[in-house]
Design a protein around this motif. Structure first.
Motif, PDB file in Angstrom:
ATOM      1  N   GLN A   1      -3.166   3.179  -1.930  1.00 18.18           N
ATOM      2  CA  GLN A   1      -3.610   2.524  -3.054  1.00 18.18           C
ATOM      3  C   GLN A   1      -2.991   1.144  -3.452  1.00 18.18           C
ATOM      4  OE1 GLN A   1      -2.680   5.540  -5.579  1.00 18.18           O
ATOM      5  NE2 GLN A   1      -4.404   6.372  -5.693  1.00 18.18           N
ATOM      6  N   GLU A   2      -3.634  -0.002  -3.237  1.00 17.93           N
ATOM      7  CA  GLU A   2      -2.825  -1.495  -3.081  1.00 17.93           C
ATOM      8  C   GLU A   2      -2.295  -2.332  -4.673  1.00 17.93           C
ATOM      9  OE1 GLU A   2      -4.378  -4.421  -0.567  1.00 17.93           O
ATOM     10  OE2 GLU A   2      -4.731  -5.760  -2.636  1.00 17.93           O
ATOM     11  N   ALA A   3      -1.190  -2.835  -4.519  1.00 18.38           N
ATOM     12  CA  ALA A   3      -0.429  -2.991  -6.103  1.00 18.38           C
ATOM     13  C   ALA A   3       0.039  -4.372  -5.627  1.00 18.38           C
ATOM     14  CB  ALA A   3       0.288  -2.021  -6.191  1.00 18.38           C
TER      15      ALA A   3
ATOM     16  N   LEU B   1       0.706  -1.443   0.084  1.00 17.32           N
ATOM     17  CA  LEU B   1      -0.431   0.332   0.201  1.00 17.32           C
ATOM     18  C   LEU B   1       0.853   1.078   0.121  1.00 17.32           C
ATOM     19  CD1 LEU B   1      -2.071  -1.107   2.582  1.00 17.32           C
ATOM     20  CD2 LEU B   1      -2.777  -1.544   0.389  1.00 17.32           C
ATOM     21  N   ASN B   2       0.637   2.105  -0.900  1.00 17.11           N
ATOM     22  CA  ASN B   2       1.448   2.881  -0.826  1.00 17.11           C
ATOM     23  C   ASN B   2       0.636   4.252  -0.174  1.00 17.11           C
ATOM     24  OD1 ASN B   2      -0.858   4.077  -1.833  1.00 17.11           O
ATOM     25  ND2 ASN B   2      -0.141   4.584  -3.531  1.00 17.11           N
TER      26      ASN B   2
ATOM     27  N   PRO C   1       9.994   4.085   1.677  1.00 13.00           N
ATOM     28  CA  PRO C   1       9.712   4.625   2.622  1.00 13.00           C
ATOM     29  C   PRO C   1       7.727   5.007   2.900  1.00 13.00           C
ATOM     30  CG  PRO C   1      11.700   5.676   2.309  1.00 13.00           C
ATOM     31  CD  PRO C   1      11.067   4.695   1.355  1.00 13.00           C
ATOM     32  N   GLY C   2       7.504   5.443   3.665  1.00 10.59           N
ATOM     33  CA  GLY C   2       5.920   5.055   3.999  1.00 10.59           C
ATOM     34  C   GLY C   2       5.384   4.252   3.021  1.00 10.59           C
ATOM     35  N   TYR C   3       5.606   3.454   2.685  1.00 14.19           N
ATOM     36  CA  TYR C   3       4.894   2.621   1.934  1.00 14.19           C
ATOM     37  C   TYR C   3       5.108   1.345   3.248  1.00 14.19           C
ATOM     38  CZ  TYR C   3       4.580   3.622  -2.704  1.00 14.19           C
ATOM     39  OH  TYR C   3       4.630   4.508  -3.758  1.00 14.19           O
ATOM     40  N   GLU C   4       3.465   0.302   3.056  1.00 12.55           N
ATOM     41  CA  GLU C   4       3.006  -0.972   3.661  1.00 12.55           C
ATOM     42  C   GLU C   4       3.134  -1.856   3.223  1.00 12.55           C
ATOM     43  OE1 GLU C   4      -1.010   0.094   5.406  1.00 12.55           O
ATOM     44  OE2 GLU C   4       0.259   1.265   7.475  1.00 12.55           O
TER      45      GLU C   4
END
Length: 332
Positions: A161-163, A156-157, A189-192
């Motif tokens: 938003q998922e990719a 997730l950003n 950084p900041g993404y899960e």
């Protein structure tokens, strides 16, 4: 001054820790085993693995049917005789099933634990080292069936938003039950990031399948964190490079190099750190002590010294520093 490892070689301990699992321990490292076999078990159904010092051998039986109360394992290896010389001998070790594991008639379903019917594994990732080490997946028992292409990697950003993405899988060179899973996409950084292991995709030697699990990890987002690049030149052998804390008790990051390299140490809190470099002459990944009889010195271990003679690198908040080390000069 060093503590020399034992030079006499023989079997000193043996234990059966489960119905299909046992181990044999040797007195000295680097035991030389010619062959190993178990009564009533085909050779292809016996799985063995040495530890890194090759003084402890794990044994698994790849057969889901009930095993005998006593394993009879024969080991042909080089044993030290009364004159101190190595000779090839064959020893049989008998390994009884632990009492708690023996079948004594009908057992209550209340005595059966979930892990007794499941392919147990752990899936871990640390925010500070996931870029270097990826996700680590380790099973309690060796696998007989795997489906790593079923692993699901998504992220997730910051806008949620998922990719999805792809991963690579590599079996650990020292532990056949451990796998290193690395995302092909560059982590931000900041993404899960999420890695999911679907249900019933992996089967171990006991004939059990895995449960489903998912692990989440994010790169550290603390704006006060710093980073250090370690530029190593003059590398003409194999070396172990460790980053330690101020007291030099805990290894925070570790690399193994065989040529000139630039090593990244991101996400460091403000503080003092030490760099330890070990010359791994026999290339086994550990620090070996000396041997008086063989006239071998211990492998060299050095702490990097700054120009002022101190061994501690002071890293403030919110900085990016570069440290250069000539390894050849360091080990003169």
């Amino acid at each position: 001054i060093f503590r020399e490892k034992p030079s006499r070689q023989m079997i000193v301990n043996k234990e059966r820790v489960g119905e299909r699992t046992a181990y044999i321990t040797f007195m000295a490292p680097y035991a030389q085993i010619d062959s190993i076999w178990m009564e009533g078990v085909p050779a292809e159904n016996l799985i063995t693995q040495f530890n890194i010092l090759q003084d402890s051998l794990e044994i698994w039986v790849n057969d889901p049917k009930p095993q005998p109360d006593t394993m009879k394992i024969s080991v042909k290896y080089m044993k030290t005789d009364s004159l101190g010389l190595l000779n090839s001998v064959t020893e049989q070790v008998k390994l009884a099933l632990p009492k708690a594991k023996k079948t004594t008639g009908k057992s209550s379903t209340r005595d059966i634990k979930h892990e007794d019917t499941t392919a147990v594994f752990t899936l871990t990732a640390k925010p500070e080292t996931v870029e270097q080490k990826g996700f680590e997946m380790e099973f309690k028992y060796p696998l007989v069936e795997d489906a790593f292409d079923s692993l699901k990697f998504r992220y997730l950003n910051p806008r949620q938003q998922e990719a999805t993405g792809k991963v690579t899988v590599e079996q650990d060179s020292l532990n056949l039950r451990k796998y290193i899973i690395r995302p092909e996409t560059e982590l931000q950084p900041g993404y899960e990031y999420f890695l999911k292991v679907p249900h019933r995709m992996f089967k171990d030697i006991n004939g059990f399948y895995n449960d489903s699990t998912e692990v989440k990890v994010s790169l550290p987002k603390d704006d006060k964190l710093s980073s250090m690049s370690l530029v190593l030149s003059g590398v003409n052998n194999k070396y172990i490079v460790d980053l330690l804390d101020e007291k030099r008790k805990n290894v925070l990051r570790s690399y193994i190099i065989e040529s000139d390299a630039t090593l990244a140490f991101p996400y460091l809190k403000a503080g003092k750190y030490s760099i330890r470099i070990t010359e791994d002459l026999n290339r086994n990944g550990v620090v070996d002590t000396g041997n008086l009889l063989e006239h071998k010195q211990p492998e060299k271990v050095k702490f990097y010294k700054l120009d002022d003679g101190t061994m501690l690198i002071n890293i403030p908040e919110m900085v990016e520093i570069e440290q250069t080390i000539d390894v050849t000069e360091m080990f003169k």
